[in-house]
Scaffold this motif. Structure first.
Motif, PDB file in Angstrom:
ATOM      1  N   GLY A   1      -9.097  -3.319  -2.447  1.00 17.30           N
ATOM      2  CA  GLY A   1     -10.105  -2.452  -2.404  1.00 17.30           C
ATOM      3  C   GLY A   1     -11.467  -2.800  -3.012  1.00 17.30           C
ATOM      4  N   ARG A   2     -12.716  -1.953  -2.779  1.00 19.09           N
ATOM      5  CA  ARG A   2     -13.939  -2.164  -3.357  1.00 19.09           C
ATOM      6  C   ARG A   2     -13.903  -1.503  -4.632  1.00 19.09           C
ATOM      7  N   GLN A   3     -14.347  -2.309  -5.649  1.00 19.05           N
ATOM      8  CA  GLN A   3     -14.591  -1.878  -6.899  1.00 19.05           C
ATOM      9  C   GLN A   3     -15.566  -0.683  -6.996  1.00 19.05           C
TER      10      GLN A   3
ATOM     11  N   THR B   1     -10.373   1.943  -2.386  1.00 14.77           N
ATOM     12  CA  THR B   1     -10.679   1.075  -3.608  1.00 14.77           C
ATOM     13  C   THR B   1      -9.932  -0.086  -4.258  1.00 14.77           C
ATOM     14  N   ASN B   2     -10.578  -0.768  -5.481  1.00 14.92           N
ATOM     15  CA  ASN B   2      -9.562  -1.904  -5.816  1.00 14.92           C
ATOM     16  C   ASN B   2      -8.425  -1.486  -6.753  1.00 14.92           C
ATOM     17  N   SER B   3      -8.103  -0.091  -6.859  1.00 12.29           N
ATOM     18  CA  SER B   3      -7.099   0.252  -7.416  1.00 12.29           C
ATOM     19  C   SER B   3      -5.592   0.356  -6.357  1.00 12.29           C
ATOM     20  N   LEU B   4      -5.956  -0.277  -5.131  1.00 10.33           N
ATOM     21  CA  LEU B   4      -5.200  -0.057  -4.078  1.00 10.33           C
ATOM     22  C   LEU B   4      -5.050  -1.331  -3.457  1.00 10.33           C
ATOM     23  N   LEU B   5      -3.986  -1.931  -3.063  1.00 16.61           N
ATOM     24  CA  LEU B   5      -3.803  -3.090  -1.987  1.00 16.61           C
ATOM     25  C   LEU B   5      -3.524  -2.567  -0.767  1.00 16.61           C
ATOM     26  N   ARG B   6      -4.435  -3.215   0.378  1.00 24.28           N
ATOM     27  CA  ARG B   6      -3.908  -2.949   1.674  1.00 24.28           C
ATOM     28  C   ARG B   6      -3.279  -4.099   2.171  1.00 24.28           C
ATOM     29  N   PHE B   7      -2.032  -3.810   3.187  1.00 22.04           N
ATOM     30  CA  PHE B   7      -1.263  -4.470   3.799  1.00 22.04           C
ATOM     31  C   PHE B   7      -1.613  -4.439   5.172  1.00 22.04           C
ATOM     32  N   ARG B   8      -1.908  -5.314   6.001  1.00 24.34           N
ATOM     33  CA  ARG B   8      -2.194  -4.954   7.611  1.00 24.34           C
ATOM     34  C   ARG B   8      -1.077  -5.883   8.197  1.00 24.34           C
ATOM     35  N   ALA B   9      -0.396  -5.496   9.036  1.00 16.93           N
ATOM     36  CA  ALA B   9       0.891  -6.211   9.553  1.00 16.93           C
ATOM     37  C   ALA B   9       0.379  -7.120  10.689  1.00 16.93           C
TER      38      ALA B   9
END
Length: 462
Positions: A220-222, A299-307
């Motif tokens: 995510g965005r900082q 935000t950059n405290s999270l990772l996003r997974f898009r299948a």
């Protein structure tokens, strides 16, 4: 004003007990010549003293008795959860106590367990909060503790009351312990179910790839102070919002996202969010974004997974829950400033099993059905635990309202007990003053030396 039960009086803790704070820990002045065990705030829990982690500090012989605990002393936490207390039952074993604790030594044979349960009742009813100081960390100064109002029954009734409470509460505690053990077994069963639902061994018709091969991964965005305001404020999710299989929307913050930047970090329904930074056991905690709130970023405290096509987002969520409970994410941990991190690069390389779509959906459906049953059982256990806690509070309230055990008109009234304590204190006071005067004179007297064969003492010049 509520009428007191027959034989009871209202007094203060300072009138019926001697109180003192423990020894201040000063490592800079420690000589380690006389190390003695001592209890800290953390050792004192409600109704029990945990001696699994007892430390030592230097206590000079002339101070040992001052900070010594005697059997029957009540230890009360001065800070944190103020009022949390337990009775010391160590016999003649020497142990001291630190300044974070009050030592309450009841007078006149007052039952210490009566005061212990009374303090728990006052704590549960938030009465102690009104006597505490401080906002972030609460403290109960000694003067406030001494002024604490106490409802005191006759000695005989104190003993009957404690016996009744011990009987009722021991049954309540045993039931709660049994229910809590069942809750622990349920959590273990849930963990096992999630791990076993996604096998990593070779299965006919399945392919084993990496996370990067099953979908796209983005950080995510900082956050930055310059973006806390602006013309394009948008809501965003952060690690505090993402729990296992649940997104908490009670505290969603906003940040300025220019339109092109927002599109890059905008969430789509079915995206899986995982904690990038957490404690090791919760690293990679995943939840699916299901479209609420709309138009939200991360935000950059999270990772996003898009299948990718061929991977059901619900299957991806199940795989990631499996990895979290199996400790797979924690094997990729990198720790900075006591926070574990799961980098996007390491996350992408983690194995990701992919069965055919129809089998993915069937496994997810079966697993959800069993998990729903376990969740219903967990809800029932939490309800029983709340009821047990409410029952304990009711028993304590009844006890200190004088309704748990009957009053006996033949009991010596508490007023006579208090008068006896006051008389004993008055008799001791002159002796204490005389002792203090002698000590001051001895300290003020000039030093002496021995001269001559007849050992005549001669005052040394000051």
């Amino acid at each position: 004003m509520t009428k007191l039960p027959v034989g009871w009086i209202k007094t203060t803790l300072g009138e019926i007990a001697n109180t003192s704070l423990g020894k201040m820990l000063d490592r800079g002045k420690s000589s380690d010549e006389n190390p003695r065990p001592y209890l800290r705030n953390i050792n004192v829990q409600w109704g029990r003293i945990d001696q699994s982690d007892v430390l030592f500090m230097d206590i000079s012989p002339d101070q040992e008795e001052r900070f010594r605990l005697r059997d029957g002393d009540l230890l009360v936490c001065e800070g944190g959860e103020v009022g949390r207390c337990a009775v010391w039952r160590g016999g003649n074993e020497y142990i001291a106590f630190q300044k974070a604790l009050h030592r309450v030594r009841p007078l006149g044979a007052i039952e210490p367990l009566y005061l212990r349960y009374l303090l728990e009742d006052l704590s549960r009813r938030k009465v102690l909060d009104s006597w505490a100081t401080g906002s972030t960390i609460k403290h109960l100064p000694q003067e406030q503790l001494r002024q604490l109002p106490i409802l005191l029954p006759p000695l005989a009734e104190q003993n009957r009351l404690v016996a009744a409470l011990e009987d009722h509460l021991s049954r309540c505690d045993a039931a709660k312990s049994s229910v809590s053990a069942a809750g622990l077994r349920l959590r273990r069963l849930k963990k096992r179910l999630l791990i076993d639902s996604v096998p990593l061994r070779p299965v006919a018709g399945w392919r084993l790839c990496t996370v990067a091969e099953a979908g796209s991964v983005d950080l995510g965005r900082q956050r930055h102070p310059d973006w806390h305001s602006g013309p394009d404020m948008r809501p965003y999710l952060r690690v505090a919002n993402v729990f296992e299989d649940r997104i908490d929307l009670t505290d969603v913050m906003e940040m300025n996202f220019p339109p092109p930047v927002f599109e890059k970090f905008r969430l789509r329904e079915g995206d899986i969010l995982l904690n990038e930074g957490q404690s090791p056991e919760l690293l990679g905690r995943p939840a699916m974004y299901r479209g609420v709130p709309t138009d939200v970023a991360f935000t950059n405290s999270l990772l996003r997974f898009r299948a990718d096509e061929g991977v059901d987002p619900e299957w991806a969520l199940l795989v990631f829950r499996r990895h979290m409970h199996a400790g797979r994410f924690s094997r990729e941990v990198r720790i900075t400033t006591n926070i574990a991190h799961l980098s996007a690069g390491r996350f992408k390389a983690i194995e990701f099993p992919v069965p055919p779509l129809a089998e993915q959906r069937a496994i997810v459906s079966r697993t959800k059905e069993v998990l729903a049953g376990l969740d219903r059982l967990s809800d029932a256990i939490r309800q029983v635990e709340r009821q047990a806690d409410n029952l304990r509070a009711s028993l304590l309230a009844e006890a200190f309202a004088g309704r748990l055990v009957p009053q006996d008109p033949d009991d010596e009234p508490a007023s006579e007990l208090l008068a006896r304590i006051q008389a004993e204190r008055a008799a001791v006071a002159p002796k204490q003053r005389a002792r203090a005067t002698r000590t001051r004179k001895e300290l003020a007297a000039p030093p002496t030396r021995v001269t001559g064969d007849n050992y005549q003492q001669e005052a040394l010049p000051l």
